[in-house]
Scaffold this motif. Structure first.
Motif, PDB file in Angstrom:
ATOM      1  N   PRO A 208       0.826  -1.213   0.000  1.00  0.00           N
ATOM      2  CA  PRO A 208       0.000   0.000   0.000  1.00  0.00           C
ATOM      3  C   PRO A 208       0.858   1.261   0.000  1.00  0.00           C
ATOM      4  CG  PRO A 208      -0.048  -1.050   2.157  1.00  0.00           C
ATOM      5  CD  PRO A 208       0.665  -1.988   1.242  1.00  0.00           C
ATOM      6  N   GLU A 209       0.197   2.386  -0.277  1.00  0.00           N
ATOM      7  CA  GLU A 209       0.910   3.659  -0.365  1.00  0.00           C
ATOM      8  C   GLU A 209       1.631   4.000   0.935  1.00  0.00           C
ATOM      9  OE1 GLU A 209      -0.092   8.398  -1.252  1.00  0.00           O
ATOM     10  OE2 GLU A 209      -1.631   6.854  -1.505  1.00  0.00           O
ATOM     11  N   ASP A 210       1.039   3.632   2.065  1.00  0.00           N
ATOM     12  CA  ASP A 210       1.649   3.944   3.357  1.00  0.00           C
ATOM     13  C   ASP A 210       2.693   2.913   3.781  1.00  0.00           C
ATOM     14  OD1 ASP A 210       0.204   6.294   3.723  1.00  0.00           O
ATOM     15  OD2 ASP A 210      -1.491   5.236   4.614  1.00  0.00           O
ATOM     16  N   GLY A 211       2.972   1.949   2.935  1.00  0.00           N
ATOM     17  CA  GLY A 211       4.019   0.991   3.205  1.00  0.00           C
ATOM     18  C   GLY A 211       3.570  -0.193   4.036  1.00  0.00           C
ATOM     19  N   VAL A 212       4.530  -0.858   4.661  1.00  0.00           N
ATOM     20  CA  VAL A 212       4.250  -2.056   5.451  1.00  0.00           C
ATOM     21  C   VAL A 212       5.076  -2.026   6.729  1.00  0.00           C
ATOM     22  CG1 VAL A 212       3.765  -3.448   3.395  1.00  0.00           C
ATOM     23  CG2 VAL A 212       6.090  -3.431   4.367  1.00  0.00           C
ATOM     24  N   LEU A 213       4.592  -2.758   7.720  1.00  0.00           N
ATOM     25  CA  LEU A 213       5.424  -3.093   8.863  1.00  0.00           C
ATOM     26  C   LEU A 213       6.244  -4.318   8.483  1.00  0.00           C
ATOM     27  CD1 LEU A 213       2.887  -2.864  11.837  1.00  0.00           C
ATOM     28  CD2 LEU A 213       4.486  -1.092  11.037  1.00  0.00           C
ATOM     29  N   ALA A 214       7.494  -4.356   8.920  1.00  0.00           N
ATOM     30  CA  ALA A 214       8.352  -5.489   8.597  1.00  0.00           C
ATOM     31  C   ALA A 214       9.130  -5.902   9.836  1.00  0.00           C
ATOM     32  CB  ALA A 214       9.320  -5.137   7.472  1.00  0.00           C
ATOM     33  N   ALA A 215       9.242  -7.206  10.038  1.00  0.00           N
ATOM     34  CA  ALA A 215      10.094  -7.757  11.083  1.00  0.00           C
ATOM     35  C   ALA A 215      11.091  -8.691  10.421  1.00  0.00           C
ATOM     36  CB  ALA A 215       9.267  -8.502  12.127  1.00  0.00           C
ATOM     37  N   LEU A 216      12.321  -8.688  10.919  1.00  0.00           N
ATOM     38  CA  LEU A 216      13.395  -9.519  10.379  1.00  0.00           C
ATOM     39  C   LEU A 216      13.975 -10.361  11.516  1.00  0.00           C
ATOM     40  CD1 LEU A 216      13.419  -6.517   8.938  1.00  0.00           C
ATOM     41  CD2 LEU A 216      15.413  -7.427   7.768  1.00  0.00           C
ATOM     42  N   PRO A 217      13.209 -11.309  12.011  1.00  0.00           N
ATOM     43  CA  PRO A 217      13.672 -12.073  13.180  1.00  0.00           C
ATOM     44  C   PRO A 217      14.846 -12.999  12.870  1.00  0.00           C
ATOM     45  CG  PRO A 217      11.651 -13.017  12.334  1.00  0.00           C
ATOM     46  CD  PRO A 217      11.873 -11.746  11.582  1.00  0.00           C
ATOM     47  N   ARG A 218      14.943 -13.431  11.607  1.00  0.00           N
ATOM     48  CA  ARG A 218      16.032 -14.310  11.187  1.00  0.00           C
ATOM     49  C   ARG A 218      16.545 -13.829   9.835  1.00  0.00           C
ATOM     50  NH1 ARG A 218      13.891 -20.342  11.288  1.00  0.00           N
ATOM     51  NH2 ARG A 218      16.132 -20.740  10.993  1.00  0.00           N
ATOM     52  N   ALA A 219      17.787 -14.220   9.522  1.00  0.00           N
ATOM     53  CA  ALA A 219      18.394 -13.752   8.271  1.00  0.00           C
ATOM     54  C   ALA A 219      17.641 -14.226   7.047  1.00  0.00           C
ATOM     55  CB  ALA A 219      19.847 -14.219   8.205  1.00  0.00           C
TER      56      ALA A 219
END
Length: 303
Positions: A208-219
């Motif tokens: 979406p235009e407002d982007g996303v939440l992202a988590a990077l718990p592992r490589a």
């Protein structure tokens, strides 16, 4: 004998004094490791003979030395020679871009974990760094600045090349997941460069235009939740707690934090677990731009 000495002295005087001094230091360090050395006529390489015979590329080292003070040279030379000896058995020459181009990737690391290490990298966020890596048959190592300094392209372009390699050769798997009532996308890959695909997230799912939440718990794992409504506040909590558990549980754990990805930028949404009065609660400190977005979302009329 005197004639040859004068000729050698004239040759040394014809070169920049910095190059002559660096060569002297190289010869000294090589000798301390039991090697005899011979420099090529153009100064681009040094041949070592002794415990093993090998060629040391010097173009990148000279460029790196030019950016540093002379006080750094002994450490720089010592590390470069030690690294060259350590990777002498690799099948390709890392200083030759044409040879290693298809093997370049990026890996995301915590900035604190790389403190003091000399690698080719750039910040992905305030606490995460994209590191340029070189892989041979499952073995992956960072690229050093002296190696990339031999290439005809700048470090930033090399990192972009590595990102394209990851996108073209390492397609991620995508699945829906539920985190205690919050729907997320889970993107996973067989290698450690899954985070590289953030820059091409649109290839996997609508952004979406407002982007996303992202988590990077592992490589090799990305968790994504679209920023589309005020439910994003609850999503931050669920993602943060899940990322914490997953990062601690696995040997390749990366970050327990949650980030905001929009328009090619990854911004940390700081969320800390705080113990108070016998209870543990999550304290979220969103960056100003994201806080303004949350206020705007809250003010929107319901759909």
């Amino acid at each position: 004998m005197r004639f040859f000495r004068r000729r050698r002295d004239r040759d040394a005087q014809a070169r920049p004094v910095e190059e002559v001094d660096l060569d002297s230091l190289l010869a000294l360090v090589a000798d301390s490791h039991g090697f005899r050395c011979e420099f090529s006529a153009d100064g681009a390489a040094m041949t070592l003979s002794g415990p093993k015979d090998l060629v040391v590329r010097l173009t990148g080292l000279r460029r790196e030395a030019a950016r540093r003070t002379r006080e750094d040279w002994p450490m720089l030379v010592s590390e470069h020679l030690a690294h060259t000896v350590a990777v002498a058995g690799e099948p390709l020459d890392a200083c030759d871009l044409d040879q290693v181009r298809p093997l370049l990737r990026t890996r995301v690391n915590l900035a604190d974990d790389l403190e003091g290490e000399r690698v080719v990298a750039r910040h992905l966020s305030t606490d995460l760094i994209e590191v340029l890596t070189l892989g041979y048959a499952g073995a992956v190592r960072p690229v050093r600045p002296e190696e990339a300094g031999c290439w005809p392209i700048p470090a930033g372009q090399a990192l972009d090349l590595a990102l394209r390699n990851a996108r073209d050769d390492e397609r991620l798997s995508v699945a829906r997941a539920d985190l205690d009532g919050v729907a997320v996308w889970r993107l996973t890959g067989p290698t450690a460069s899954a985070a590289a695909h953030l820059r091409h997230l649109e290839d996997y799912l609508p952004v979406p235009e407002d982007g996303v939440l992202a988590a990077l718990p592992r490589a090799g794992t990305l968790l994504v939740h679209p920023v589309e409504g005020i439910g994003v506040v609850r999503a931050i909590e669920r993602l943060r707690l899940h990322a914490q558990r997953e990062a601690e549980r696995h040997a390749d754990g990366l970050s327990p934090q949650v980030y905001w990805w929009r328009a090619g930028r990854l911004t940390l949404i700081r969320a800390d677990l705080v113990a108070q009065d016998g209870q543990t609660r999550l304290v979220v400190a969103p960056p100003p731009e994201f806080a303004r977005l949350l206020a705007a979302i809250a003010a929107r009329p319901p759909r």
